[in-house]
Write a protein that holds these residues in place. Structure first.
Motif, PDB file in Angstrom:
ATOM      1  N   VAL B  51      24.798  30.780  14.553  1.00 16.59           N
ATOM      2  CA  VAL B  51      25.831  30.070  13.321  1.00 16.59           C
ATOM      3  C   VAL B  51      24.942  29.178  12.674  1.00 16.59           C
ATOM      4  CG1 VAL B  51      27.606  28.713  12.964  1.00 16.59           C
ATOM      5  CG2 VAL B  51      27.889  30.501  14.487  1.00 16.59           C
ATOM      6  N   GLU B  52      24.014  28.252  13.303  1.00 13.13           N
ATOM      7  CA  GLU B  52      23.273  27.404  12.627  1.00 13.13           C
ATOM      8  C   GLU B  52      22.330  27.967  11.970  1.00 13.13           C
ATOM      9  OE1 GLU B  52      24.316  24.232  12.867  1.00 13.13           O
ATOM     10  OE2 GLU B  52      22.978  24.057  11.239  1.00 13.13           O
ATOM     11  N   MET B  53      21.566  28.995  12.326  1.00 14.30           N
ATOM     12  CA  MET B  53      20.282  29.605  11.771  1.00 14.30           C
ATOM     13  C   MET B  53      20.769  30.273  10.518  1.00 14.30           C
ATOM     14  SD  MET B  53      18.009  31.547  14.680  1.00 14.30           S
ATOM     15  CE  MET B  53      17.352  30.480  16.202  1.00 14.30           C
ATOM     16  N   MET B  54      22.091  31.205  10.588  1.00 11.21           N
ATOM     17  CA  MET B  54      22.661  31.500   9.455  1.00 11.21           C
ATOM     18  C   MET B  54      23.112  30.408   8.344  1.00 11.21           C
ATOM     19  SD  MET B  54      22.276  34.834   9.964  1.00 11.21           S
ATOM     20  CE  MET B  54      23.530  35.837   8.936  1.00 11.21           C
ATOM     21  N   ALA B  55      23.635  29.311   8.711  1.00 10.87           N
ATOM     22  CA  ALA B  55      23.980  28.375   7.907  1.00 10.87           C
ATOM     23  C   ALA B  55      22.680  27.865   7.164  1.00 10.87           C
ATOM     24  CB  ALA B  55      24.617  27.310   8.616  1.00 10.87           C
ATOM     25  N   ILE B  56      21.508  27.705   7.819  1.00  9.95           N
ATOM     26  CA  ILE B  56      20.403  27.158   7.446  1.00  9.95           C
ATOM     27  C   ILE B  56      19.927  28.059   6.490  1.00  9.95           C
ATOM     28  CG2 ILE B  56      17.807  26.808   7.873  1.00  9.95           C
ATOM     29  CD1 ILE B  56      18.759  25.943  10.620  1.00  9.95           C
ATOM     30  N   SER B 164      34.015  21.481  17.067  1.00  7.12           N
ATOM     31  CA  SER B 164      35.365  22.119  17.044  1.00  7.12           C
ATOM     32  C   SER B 164      35.502  22.434  15.653  1.00  7.12           C
ATOM     33  CB  SER B 164      36.299  21.343  17.537  1.00  7.12           C
ATOM     34  OG  SER B 164      36.539  19.791  16.866  1.00  7.12           O
ATOM     35  N   GLU B 165      34.748  22.536  14.773  1.00  3.72           N
ATOM     36  CA  GLU B 165      35.153  22.629  13.509  1.00  3.72           C
ATOM     37  C   GLU B 165      34.792  24.180  12.922  1.00  3.72           C
ATOM     38  OE1 GLU B 165      34.043  18.120  13.123  1.00  3.72           O
ATOM     39  OE2 GLU B 165      32.990  19.478  11.820  1.00  3.72           O
ATOM     40  N   GLU B 166      34.994  24.650  11.773  1.00  2.58           N
ATOM     41  CA  GLU B 166      34.518  25.745  11.185  1.00  2.58           C
ATOM     42  C   GLU B 166      32.872  25.222  10.762  1.00  2.58           C
ATOM     43  OE1 GLU B 166      37.692  28.155  11.716  1.00  2.58           O
ATOM     44  OE2 GLU B 166      35.926  28.712  10.647  1.00  2.58           O
ATOM     45  N   THR B 167      32.423  26.400  10.390  1.00  2.00           N
ATOM     46  CA  THR B 167      31.096  26.043   9.829  1.00  2.00           C
ATOM     47  C   THR B 167      31.405  25.886   8.219  1.00  2.00           C
ATOM     48  OG1 THR B 167      30.161  27.147  11.567  1.00  2.00           O
ATOM     49  CG2 THR B 167      28.374  26.705   9.626  1.00  2.00           C
ATOM     50  N   ARG B 168      30.892  25.083   7.553  1.00  2.00           N
ATOM     51  CA  ARG B 168      31.391  24.734   6.083  1.00  2.00           C
ATOM     52  C   ARG B 168      30.444  23.761   5.473  1.00  2.00           C
ATOM     53  NH1 ARG B 168      35.308  20.913   4.081  1.00  2.00           N
ATOM     54  NH2 ARG B 168      35.782  20.478   6.256  1.00  2.00           N
ATOM     55  N   ILE B 169      29.474  24.530   4.516  1.00  2.00           N
ATOM     56  CA  ILE B 169      28.408  23.947   4.191  1.00  2.00           C
ATOM     57  C   ILE B 169      28.845  23.027   2.873  1.00  2.00           C
ATOM     58  CG2 ILE B 169      26.149  24.204   3.119  1.00  2.00           C
ATOM     59  CD1 ILE B 169      25.854  26.888   4.655  1.00  2.00           C
ATOM     60  N   LYS B 170      28.841  21.968   2.696  1.00  2.00           N
ATOM     61  CA  LYS B 170      29.239  21.111   1.817  1.00  2.00           C
ATOM     62  C   LYS B 170      28.201  21.004   0.831  1.00  2.00           C
ATOM     63  CE  LYS B 170      32.219  18.333   4.809  1.00  2.00           C
ATOM     64  NZ  LYS B 170      32.452  17.134   5.263  1.00  2.00           N
ATOM     65  N   GLY B 171      28.363  20.634  -0.515  1.00  2.00           N
ATOM     66  CA  GLY B 171      27.262  20.310  -1.430  1.00  2.00           C
ATOM     67  C   GLY B 171      26.306  19.419  -1.054  1.00  2.00           C
ATOM     68  N   SER B 172      26.638  18.474  -0.645  1.00  2.00           N
ATOM     69  CA  SER B 172      25.588  17.342   0.035  1.00  2.00           C
ATOM     70  C   SER B 172      24.864  17.843   1.007  1.00  2.00           C
ATOM     71  CB  SER B 172      26.220  16.138   0.090  1.00  2.00           C
ATOM     72  OG  SER B 172      27.565  16.363   1.146  1.00  2.00           O
ATOM     73  N   ALA B 173      25.377  18.596   2.080  1.00  2.00           N
ATOM     74  CA  ALA B 173      24.752  19.176   3.078  1.00  2.00           C
ATOM     75  C   ALA B 173      23.812  20.334   2.663  1.00  2.00           C
ATOM     76  CB  ALA B 173      25.829  20.027   4.050  1.00  2.00           C
ATOM     77  N   GLU B 174      23.901  20.874   1.610  1.00  2.00           N
ATOM     78  CA  GLU B 174      23.105  21.912   1.199  1.00  2.00           C
ATOM     79  C   GLU B 174      21.611  21.506   0.724  1.00  2.00           C
ATOM     80  OE1 GLU B 174      24.384  24.321  -2.112  1.00  2.00           O
ATOM     81  OE2 GLU B 174      22.424  24.801  -2.437  1.00  2.00           O
ATOM     82  N   LYS B 175      21.790  20.065   0.168  1.00  2.00           N
ATOM     83  CA  LYS B 175      20.456  19.454  -0.197  1.00  2.00           C
ATOM     84  C   LYS B 175      19.757  18.894   0.990  1.00  2.00           C
ATOM     85  CE  LYS B 175      21.312  15.254  -2.094  1.00  2.00           C
ATOM     86  NZ  LYS B 175      20.562  14.181  -1.394  1.00  2.00           N
ATOM     87  N   ASN B 176      20.358  18.347   1.837  1.00  2.00           N
ATOM     88  CA  ASN B 176      19.750  17.973   3.047  1.00  2.00           C
ATOM     89  C   ASN B 176      19.210  19.005   3.892  1.00  2.00           C
ATOM     90  OD1 ASN B 176      20.618  15.311   2.488  1.00  2.00           O
ATOM     91  ND2 ASN B 176      22.351  15.315   3.428  1.00  2.00           N
ATOM     92  N   LEU B 213      22.320  20.176  17.924  1.00  2.00           N
ATOM     93  CA  LEU B 213      23.217  20.598  16.700  1.00  2.00           C
ATOM     94  C   LEU B 213      24.299  19.287  16.273  1.00  2.00           C
ATOM     95  CD1 LEU B 213      24.288  23.991  18.170  1.00  2.00           C
ATOM     96  CD2 LEU B 213      22.828  23.355  16.257  1.00  2.00           C
ATOM     97  N   LYS B 214      24.596  18.636  17.370  1.00  2.00           N
ATOM     98  CA  LYS B 214      25.492  17.352  16.931  1.00  2.00           C
ATOM     99  C   LYS B 214      24.802  16.392  15.921  1.00  2.00           C
ATOM    100  CE  LYS B 214      29.715  15.798  17.788  1.00  2.00           C
ATOM    101  NZ  LYS B 214      30.768  16.498  17.513  1.00  2.00           N
ATOM    102  N   GLU B 215      23.533  16.185  16.518  1.00  2.00           N
ATOM    103  CA  GLU B 215      22.613  15.261  15.394  1.00  2.00           C
ATOM    104  C   GLU B 215      22.146  15.989  14.351  1.00  2.00           C
ATOM    105  OE1 GLU B 215      21.948  12.034  16.006  1.00  2.00           O
ATOM    106  OE2 GLU B 215      23.185  12.141  17.952  1.00  2.00           O
ATOM    107  N   LEU B 216      22.271  17.152  14.151  1.00  5.79           N
ATOM    108  CA  LEU B 216      21.539  17.747  13.019  1.00  5.79           C
ATOM    109  C   LEU B 216      22.893  18.049  12.120  1.00  5.79           C
ATOM    110  CD1 LEU B 216      19.896  19.750  11.334  1.00  5.79           C
ATOM    111  CD2 LEU B 216      20.745  21.698  12.565  1.00  5.79           C
ATOM    112  N   MET B 219      23.245  14.390  10.482  1.00  2.00           N
ATOM    113  CA  MET B 219      22.031  14.228   9.435  1.00  2.00           C
ATOM    114  C   MET B 219      22.315  15.014   8.046  1.00  2.00           C
ATOM    115  SD  MET B 219      17.777  14.150   9.906  1.00  2.00           S
ATOM    116  CE  MET B 219      17.818  12.843  10.602  1.00  2.00           C
ATOM    117  N   VAL B 220      22.813  16.193   8.105  1.00  2.00           N
ATOM    118  CA  VAL B 220      22.830  17.028   6.959  1.00  2.00           C
ATOM    119  C   VAL B 220      24.088  16.726   6.188  1.00  2.00           C
ATOM    120  CG1 VAL B 220      21.413  19.174   7.793  1.00  2.00           C
ATOM    121  CG2 VAL B 220      23.894  19.021   8.127  1.00  2.00           C
TER     122      VAL B 220
END
Lengths: 202, 372, 267
Positions: B51-56, B164-176, B213-216, B219-220
């Motif tokens: 999931v994380e790799m696909m999100a990245i 426990s959340e869905e994977t949701r890439i917010k605008g600010s997270a995309e930049k990070n 993953l929690k720290e990532l 941070m993002v």
């Protein structure tokens, strides 16, 4: 012996009743994940509105988006039952702000989406805010309810001239209901009525 | 004169070809999911890391090429082949992730462990060798990460590590995300424990993987400038606190000169993903915001016929914890929704059942959304 | 600089520390920073009061920070209320008062938290109704009530409006004659005639008190009173020992908007 069996039966019946009740309840982590799912669906819904209002989309494409949008709502936009009680079709409140006065009118969702498809502007722009707020989800009888708030910007133009624009804050009723399908029963997130909370000049 | 002209055209085309080709995130996930003691934990790790790799990839606008080696495919030779066969462009990123047993020899010179890819000593692969091999392919940025478990730690609560959340890439997270993965070059090499230490495997996943993953995520989704050293330090602190072991890491990262590509509203997947299955690639094409909207809608029926046993095949969507089903629908409704979505970024297929014709009768997946 | 001023400065920075982000969002239709700061839902008020989630909705983790908690609590006040408290004549007194409230919430080691299931809060709802073909306002008081474990509903526990008290129109009603017992109380028919019915409660014993909620329910039941719409909602909290605060929705531009504390009283 009969009395003993009767007591045993009552004990087991109680156990099954408790188990059935337990399976009717969502746990906290499940509720949290369904809340997140709600935000995704609201984001989808706002995207559908943008496409339905988009003048460059064909009629058939808009109809496809209308079908996807209605799928998000209780009864798919028709009347529905909750907890055995009848409900009229889901409504969307529409507001217009003219000369500082806001007029709010409710419209059945199906009618609202058809109207959106046919707005008499040469171009329509609908934008959404990234921020979506969702309340806690509360148990009500055999289902759960909550509310979400989202923000929308609307602009209608005739040629180059902006005829109308506003920003609205809307509140949507959230239902988490048990639905039957080919494979049994599962919890599903559906939307109810959408109410205008605030309208400001765009 | 004409020949020179055409030669120049060809030369220009060749010169630009490299820059025009989409950047790719190559992911290799190696997970020992069949091990009786740690298999469940490794399975969770493999899902969460995929999931994380696909999100990245989605956030950075990369094509995603993620391969998982687990179950029957879990072997020394398959891992070796996967690394050897990597076709890496100079602007690509590689993320290698291992979760399973690990160990070290008494005379091991490297601080990093060897991955137990089988039951014999010959099937132990040193992590640093993988790093060297990937480095030899000269990707712009590489991460080699191992969460090696050689003991199961019972009775530890991982509540503060629950994703426990869905994977949701917010605008600010995309930049990070772009700051951390897209606009950098160099490498990160990390393993979950120091020399001589075991690693904790929890039912929700490895303590190190969950900590990372929690720290990532913090941070993002935060407001401070993302930084690999800070990320690794905070991961190390959390892992030490929760798992009682201390990760080892090396960070050699610098800002790269070529900017990360803009997010195009729907990541793409290179043809070979998930061990050659092109279903995911087809799904990604269906959600791609680059495609014509009518084309996306028109693709629904052909995809339905090609990949699913029937329009009423079962599709279930699960949340980030992979425990909660957040949606269940028919394959027809699922594809219709994907074709019209304006915010779906990516998918991770958790499992699929197929009939004798190879068509899907049941699909279980996780969806990654982009919120802006 | 005293403690209150320090916290006001933190509060100012709390809202203002977004200069760069604000600049970035100037070209966008929505200012996401502002939308996130606004307390759009009462549940969000609870989450920030309890320091459960931050402005962006992320759960707080790690060690409890009383200083951060105080900042969040201050951010939940209507800034006009705080500024009004800076009336020069009572400045120090009011500052001490607000600070003592913050201290009471952040009580060392165990902060006071708000919960939906608490019996220490209620809603006050001003409603526009129609009674006797005329528009009128009725205030209803509601509280959450447990239906069964994990399930609640709002219930009305009081109502307030002048006409619900059935105050006698005139005090000149003499009541039922002391000899009526010999007339088999024939005079009772007087109580519902046109002249006397608006003073019917004058026929009750002197200890009798009208229950406005019962009157409200009866009028609704008999179709004499219809509910039109809600005009205003506010919430009263008695959860923090020794204090009562009121929360109202303030719809206005800027960060300091939404559900905010508009009044604070010592009990």
């Amino acid at each position: 012996m009969k009395k003993y069996l009767l007591l045993l039966f009552i004990a087991f019946a109680g156990t099954f009743a408790v188990q059935a009740q337990e399976s009717d309840n969502l746990s906290e982590p499940e509720i949290e994940e369904l809340r997140e799912r709600t935000i995704q669906l609201i984001t989808d819904f706002q995207g559908y509105l943008t496409e339905i209002g988009n003048k460059s989309n064909s009629e058939s494409m808009k109809d496809y988006y209308i079908k996807s949008a209605l799928h998000l709502f209780m009864g798919n936009g028709d009347s529905y039952y909750i907890d055995g009680r009848y409900h009229d079709p889901v409504i969307m409140e529409v507001s217009s702000l003219r000369n500082g006065i806001t007029t709010v009118r409710p419209k059945p969702m199906k009618q609202y989406l058809q109207n959106l498809k046919r707005l008499r502007y040469t171009s329509v722009r609908i934008e959404k805010a990234e921020t979506v707020r969702i309340s806690n989800i509360y148990k009500v009888g055999d289902h759960y309810e909550g509310t979400a708030i989202f923000f929308q910007y609307f602009e209608g133009k005739q040629g180059e001239r902006t005829v109308y624009r506003d920003k609205t804050k809307k509140a949507v009723k959230i239902y988490v209901v048990r639905e039957d399908d080919d494979w049994g029963t599962h919890w599903n997130v559906k939307f109810g009525d959408i109410k205008v909370e605030e309208t400001t000049a765009g | 004169m004409k020949k020179i002209f055409f030669l120049m055209i060809a030369l220009v085309a060749v010169l630009f070809a490299g820059t025009l080709k989409a950047q790719t995130m190559h992911g290799i996930i190696v997970a020992n999911i069949d091990d009786p003691s740690i298999g469940e934990s490794c399975l969770k790790d493999s899902y969460t890391m995929e999931v994380e790799m696909m999100a990245i990839a989605a956030a950075c606008g990369y094509e995603a090429n993620v391969v998982t080696i687990s179950g029957d495919d879990y072997s020394y030779s398959n891992v070796e082949k996967a690394v050897q066969r990597l076709k890496v462009g100079s602007n690509d990123m590689v993320f290698f992730y291992y979760t399973g047993h690990g160990g070290r020899a008494v005379d091991d010179k490297s601080r990093y462990p060897q991955m137990a890819l089988g039951h014999t000593d010959r099937e132990m692969m040193p992590l640093y060798k993988v790093d060297e091999k990937i480095a030899s392919k000269s990707p712009k940025f590489r991460i080699v990460m191992a969460d090696c478990c050689n003991s199961f730690v019972a009775g530890m609560s991982a509540k503060d590590l629950m994703l426990s959340e869905e994977t949701r890439i917010k605008g600010s997270a995309e930049k990070n995300y772009k700051s951390l993965f897209g606009s950098v070059s160099g490498n990160v090499l990390v393993c979950s424990s120091s020399v001589g230490e075991p690693s904790a495997a929890l039912t929700e996943g490895g303590a190190f993987t969950l900590s990372f993953l929690k720290e990532l995520s913090s941070m993002v989704n935060g407001n401070t400038q993302p930084d690999w050293n800070r990320l690794m330090e905070s991961t190390k602190s959390r892992t030490t606190r929760v798992g009682k072991h201390t990760p080892l890491y090396e960070v050699n990262v610098r800002n790269s000169s070529s900017p990360a590509p803009s997010y195009n509203g729907g990541g793409t997947v290179a043809p070979t993903t998930n061990n050659g299955d092109d279903f995911l690639a087809a799904l990604m094409q269906l959600t791609s915001q680059n495609s014509n909207k009518m084309d996306r809608i028109n693709r629904v029926d052909p995809l339905l016929a090609r990949y699913f046993a029937s329009p009423r095949a079962r599709v279930e969507v699960y949340g980030r914890s992979f425990n909660t089903m957040v949606s269940r629908e028919t394959s027809a409704d699922f594809l219709a929704r994907v074709a019209t979505s304006t915010s779906l970024a990516s998918f991770v297929v958790l499992s699929a059942e197929k009939d004798s014709n190879g068509k899907i009768t049941y699909l279980k997946l996780h969806e990654i959304y982009k919120q802006n | 600089m005293n403690r209150f001023s320090t916290y006001l400065l933190v509060l100012a920075l709390f809202f203002a520390g977004l200069g760069t982000s604000l600049a970035q969002s100037i070209n966008q239709v929505f200012n996401e920073e502002i939308l996130q700061h606004r307390v759009e839902m009462l549940d969000i008020f609870f989450e920030r009061f309890n320091l459960e989630k931050d402005i962006e909705g992320n759960k707080f983790e790690g060690y409890y920070d009383p200083g951060l908690h105080r900042s969040y609590l201050l951010s939940l006040f209507d800034r006009n209320y705080l500024l009004d408290t800076l009336d020069a004549n009572h400045q120090e007194e009011i500052q001490t008062f607000v600070m003592s409230f913050l201290d009471a919430v952040v009580a060392s080691g165990k902060p006071v938290t708000l919960a939906y299931a608490d019996s220490t809060w209620c809603a006050q709802v001003l409603c526009r109704c129609t009674y006797d073909k005329k528009e009128c306002d009725v205030t209803l008081f509601l509280k959450p009530e447990l239906v069964k474990p994990g399930e609640f509903k709002w219930v009305i526990f009081d109502a307030e409006a002048d006409f619900l008290h059935l105050t006698p129109d005139t005090l000149s009603v003499r009541g039922i004659s002391p000899v009526e017992h010999e007339m088999k109380f024939l005079g009772l028919k007087e109580i519902s005639n046109a002249h006397n019915k608006k003073s019917v409660t004058a026929y009750a014993d002197k200890a009798y008190r009208v229950n406005p909620l019962t009157v409200f329910f009866t009028m609704i039941y008999d179709n004499k009173l219809t509910f039109n719409h809600v005009l205003n909602v506010q919430y009263h909290f008695f959860t923090v020992p020794g204090y009562h605060f009121t929360v109202q929705f303030l719809e206005r531009p800027g960060y300091n908007a939404g559900w905010l504390i508009t009044d604070l009283q010592k009990l």
